[in-house]
Design a protein around this motif. Structure first.
Motif, PDB file in Angstrom:
ATOM      1  N   MET A 192       0.825  -1.208   0.000  1.00  9.38           N
ATOM      2  CA  MET A 192       0.000   0.000   0.000  1.00  9.38           C
ATOM      3  C   MET A 192       0.862   1.262   0.000  1.00  9.38           C
ATOM      4  N   ILE A 193       1.948   1.231   0.756  1.00  6.27           N
ATOM      5  CA  ILE A 193       2.851   2.380   0.790  1.00  6.27           C
ATOM      6  C   ILE A 193       3.463   2.608  -0.585  1.00  6.27           C
ATOM      7  N   GLY A 194       3.830   1.528  -1.261  1.00  9.15           N
ATOM      8  CA  GLY A 194       4.370   1.654  -2.610  1.00  9.15           C
ATOM      9  C   GLY A 194       3.367   2.264  -3.570  1.00  9.15           C
ATOM     10  N   ARG A 195       2.098   1.861  -3.467  1.00  7.01           N
ATOM     11  CA  ARG A 195       1.065   2.435  -4.328  1.00  7.01           C
ATOM     12  C   ARG A 195       0.863   3.909  -4.019  1.00  7.01           C
ATOM     13  N   ALA A 196       0.850   4.251  -2.738  1.00  9.33           N
ATOM     14  CA  ALA A 196       0.650   5.654  -2.358  1.00  9.33           C
ATOM     15  C   ALA A 196       1.802   6.522  -2.867  1.00  9.33           C
ATOM     16  N   LYS A 197       3.022   6.013  -2.765  1.00 11.85           N
ATOM     17  CA  LYS A 197       4.168   6.762  -3.286  1.00 11.85           C
ATOM     18  C   LYS A 197       4.043   6.939  -4.796  1.00 11.85           C
ATOM     19  N   ALA A 198       3.650   5.866  -5.489  1.00  9.73           N
ATOM     20  CA  ALA A 198       3.498   5.941  -6.945  1.00  9.73           C
ATOM     21  C   ALA A 198       2.416   6.931  -7.350  1.00  9.73           C
ATOM     22  N   ASP A 199       1.394   7.079  -6.497  1.00  8.07           N
ATOM     23  CA  ASP A 199       0.285   7.987  -6.792  1.00  8.07           C
ATOM     24  C   ASP A 199       0.571   9.423  -6.360  1.00  8.07           C
ATOM     25  N   GLY A 200       1.733   9.663  -5.780  1.00  7.32           N
ATOM     26  CA  GLY A 200       2.083  11.018  -5.375  1.00  7.32           C
ATOM     27  C   GLY A 200       1.383  11.495  -4.120  1.00  7.32           C
ATOM     28  N   ILE A 201       0.936  10.581  -3.262  1.00  8.30           N
ATOM     29  CA  ILE A 201       0.302  10.976  -1.999  1.00  8.30           C
ATOM     30  C   ILE A 201       1.378  11.549  -1.075  1.00  8.30           C
ATOM     31  N   PRO A 202       1.171  12.746  -0.533  1.00  9.11           N
ATOM     32  CA  PRO A 202       2.195  13.360   0.322  1.00  9.11           C
ATOM     33  C   PRO A 202       2.297  12.660   1.673  1.00  9.11           C
ATOM     34  N   GLY A 203       3.464  12.697   2.263  1.00  8.85           N
ATOM     35  CA  GLY A 203       3.683  12.109   3.579  1.00  8.85           C
ATOM     36  C   GLY A 203       5.165  12.023   3.871  1.00  8.85           C
ATOM     37  N   ASP A 204       5.522  12.201   5.139  1.00  5.13           N
ATOM     38  CA  ASP A 204       6.933  12.207   5.551  1.00  5.13           C
ATOM     39  C   ASP A 204       7.271  11.117   6.552  1.00  5.13           C
ATOM     40  N   ILE A 205       6.311  10.763   7.418  1.00  3.95           N
ATOM     41  CA  ILE A 205       6.606   9.847   8.510  1.00  3.95           C
ATOM     42  C   ILE A 205       5.511   8.790   8.608  1.00  3.95           C
ATOM     43  N   VAL A 206       5.924   7.565   8.898  1.00  6.43           N
ATOM     44  CA  VAL A 206       4.991   6.443   9.042  1.00  6.43           C
ATOM     45  C   VAL A 206       4.897   6.066  10.515  1.00  6.43           C
ATOM     46  N   LEU A 207       3.668   5.906  10.994  1.00 13.45           N
ATOM     47  CA  LEU A 207       3.416   5.417  12.347  1.00 13.45           C
ATOM     48  C   LEU A 207       2.834   4.015  12.266  1.00 13.45           C
ATOM     49  N   ALA A 208       3.273   3.139  13.172  1.00  6.33           N
ATOM     50  CA  ALA A 208       2.747   1.770  13.192  1.00  6.33           C
ATOM     51  C   ALA A 208       3.003   1.158  14.556  1.00  6.33           C
ATOM     52  N   ASP A 209       2.247   0.108  14.877  1.00  8.27           N
ATOM     53  CA  ASP A 209       2.462  -0.572  16.148  1.00  8.27           C
ATOM     54  C   ASP A 209       3.539  -1.645  15.986  1.00  8.27           C
ATOM     55  N   ALA A 210       3.754  -2.414  17.050  1.00  4.65           N
ATOM     56  CA  ALA A 210       4.861  -3.364  17.069  1.00  4.65           C
ATOM     57  C   ALA A 210       4.691  -4.509  16.075  1.00  4.65           C
ATOM     58  N   GLY A 211       3.464  -4.776  15.663  1.00  2.86           N
ATOM     59  CA  GLY A 211       3.259  -5.806  14.657  1.00  2.86           C
ATOM     60  C   GLY A 211       3.985  -5.504  13.368  1.00  2.86           C
ATOM     61  N   TYR A 212       4.273  -4.228  13.146  1.00  5.16           N
ATOM     62  CA  TYR A 212       5.008  -3.780  11.962  1.00  5.16           C
ATOM     63  C   TYR A 212       6.403  -3.290  12.346  1.00  5.16           C
ATOM     64  N   GLY A 213       6.497  -2.584  13.459  1.00  9.12           N
ATOM     65  CA  GLY A 213       7.769  -2.020  13.883  1.00  9.12           C
ATOM     66  C   GLY A 213       8.826  -3.051  14.200  1.00  9.12           C
ATOM     67  N   ASP A 214       8.425  -4.256  14.609  1.00  7.18           N
ATOM     68  CA  ASP A 214       9.403  -5.303  14.917  1.00  7.18           C
ATOM     69  C   ASP A 214      10.070  -5.882  13.672  1.00  7.18           C
ATOM     70  N   SER A 215       9.514  -5.598  12.507  1.00  9.74           N
ATOM     71  CA  SER A 215      10.071  -6.134  11.262  1.00  9.74           C
ATOM     72  C   SER A 215      11.190  -5.223  10.751  1.00  9.74           C
ATOM     73  N   SER A 216      12.424  -5.738  10.764  1.00  9.96           N
ATOM     74  CA  SER A 216      13.544  -4.931  10.277  1.00  9.96           C
ATOM     75  C   SER A 216      13.431  -4.673   8.781  1.00  9.96           C
ATOM     76  N   SER A 217      12.873  -5.643   8.027  1.00 10.27           N
ATOM     77  CA  SER A 217      12.709  -5.436   6.587  1.00 10.27           C
ATOM     78  C   SER A 217      11.666  -4.357   6.306  1.00 10.27           C
ATOM     79  N   PHE A 218      10.641  -4.261   7.164  1.00 13.06           N
ATOM     80  CA  PHE A 218       9.629  -3.206   7.024  1.00 13.06           C
ATOM     81  C   PHE A 218      10.274  -1.844   7.244  1.00 13.06           C
ATOM     82  N   ARG A 219      11.054  -1.737   8.314  1.00 13.17           N
ATOM     83  CA  ARG A 219      11.694  -0.457   8.609  1.00 13.17           C
ATOM     84  C   ARG A 219      12.688  -0.067   7.513  1.00 13.17           C
TER      85      ARG A 219
END
Length: 300
Positions: A192-219
């Protein structure tokens, strides 16, 4: 015909659902069905699925049945692009948000759709924060965008456990696309982040809980997209403290728009229903800003 709050005669609603979004639906009957379904979601009534929407839209039983059949086909079987519709809704609401405050934050989260039985696509006994326990449910991963005053979901992905993706019979029954393989929730979030970037959706920082933050590949992937992040991690996860961030993770829910009211079992149907809900959410956020935000001139 009655929709409670009379969105069906609202000029901006007609322009949005039949024009801005509707232009991505090829046939007039698709645009009509989309608008009917959306106005049903926005109107009165506790349930936001096909049967009660049709029943609220008409009084004559034959008209109700025809509307029911038409909406059921539109949601479950009609070939239209969720990607195109969601992109149009996202651009519409983000442009309106940007007029007041820059959109700087993307929020990754997931929500549970509580279910009975085992035939709804992706359903399994699994943990969901919606119930605070392991229960029979589907899990949808969401991407929301936010500024200091508003936040709105712009995309969703249905998490499919491997006992769905690895089962040919279940895949066929739920009409899961051939190209859809098993993906973890962080992988779905990155799609979804890749699609949003491709669509030019503005944003600087991503917030997420530990289900995502624990993934080093995600970060690492977020860094690859040029995004900063503020994510939760579990206590065993090692990290290096570089500074503090006062951003607070916020939770968004589209439940009042019937997000979890889809009563079908197929993968395309789930996505079509969610697309209409996302469009309704975008429209309401923009309308709320029009009515309650002071203009830039008044602020000056």
């Amino acid at each position: 015909m009655s929709y409670g709050a009379d969105f069906s005669t609202n000029h901006r609603a007609q322009e949005f659902f039949q024009g801005i979004v509707g232009k991505h639906l090829r046939r007039p009957e698709q645009r009509e069905s989309f608008a009917t379904y959306a106005f049903g979601i926005l109107g009165d009534g506790e349930r936001k699925s096909v049967e009660p929407i049709a029943a609220r839209a008409f009084s004559d039983p034959e008209d109700v049945q025809r509307c029911h059949d038409r909406l059921l086909y539109f949601i479950r079987d009609s070939p239209w692009s969720d990607r195109d519709v969601r992109r149009a809704a996202a651009r519409y609401v983000v442009d309106a948000m940007q007029e007041h405050e820059p959109v700087t934050v993307w929020i990754i989260d997931d929500t549970g759709f509580l279910k009975q039985g085992k035939n709804s696509v992706g359903v399994k006994r699994q943990y969901t924060g919606s119930a605070g326990k392991i229960t029979n449910c589907q899990i949808g991963v969401s991407l929301c965008v936010s500024n200091r005053k508003e936040q709105v979901p712009i995309d969703f992905e249905l998490y499919l456990p491997d006992d769905w993706t690895d089962d040919p019979q279940r895949r066929k029954a739920a009409r899961i696309p051939e190209e859809r393989a098993f993906k973890t929730k962080p992988e779905l979030a990155l799609d979804m982040i890749g699609r949003a970037k491709a669509d030019g959706i503005p944003g600087d920082i991503v917030l997420a809980d530990a289900g995502y933050g624990d993934s080093s590949s995600f970060r690492a992937a977020l860094r690859g997209h040029g995004l900063d992040y503020a994510v939760a991690i579990k206590s065993p996860t090692r990290f290096w403290l570089l500074g503090m961030n006062d951003e607070v993770e916020r939770v968004v829910s589209a439940e009042e728009f019937g997000l979890d009211h889809f009563e079908g079992r197929s993968f395309p149907g789930w996505n079509h229903h969610v697309s209409v809900v996302l469009c309704c959410y975008a429209f309401v956020v923009v309308e709320r800003m029009r009515h309650f935000f002071p203009s830039a001139r008044r602020q000056a």
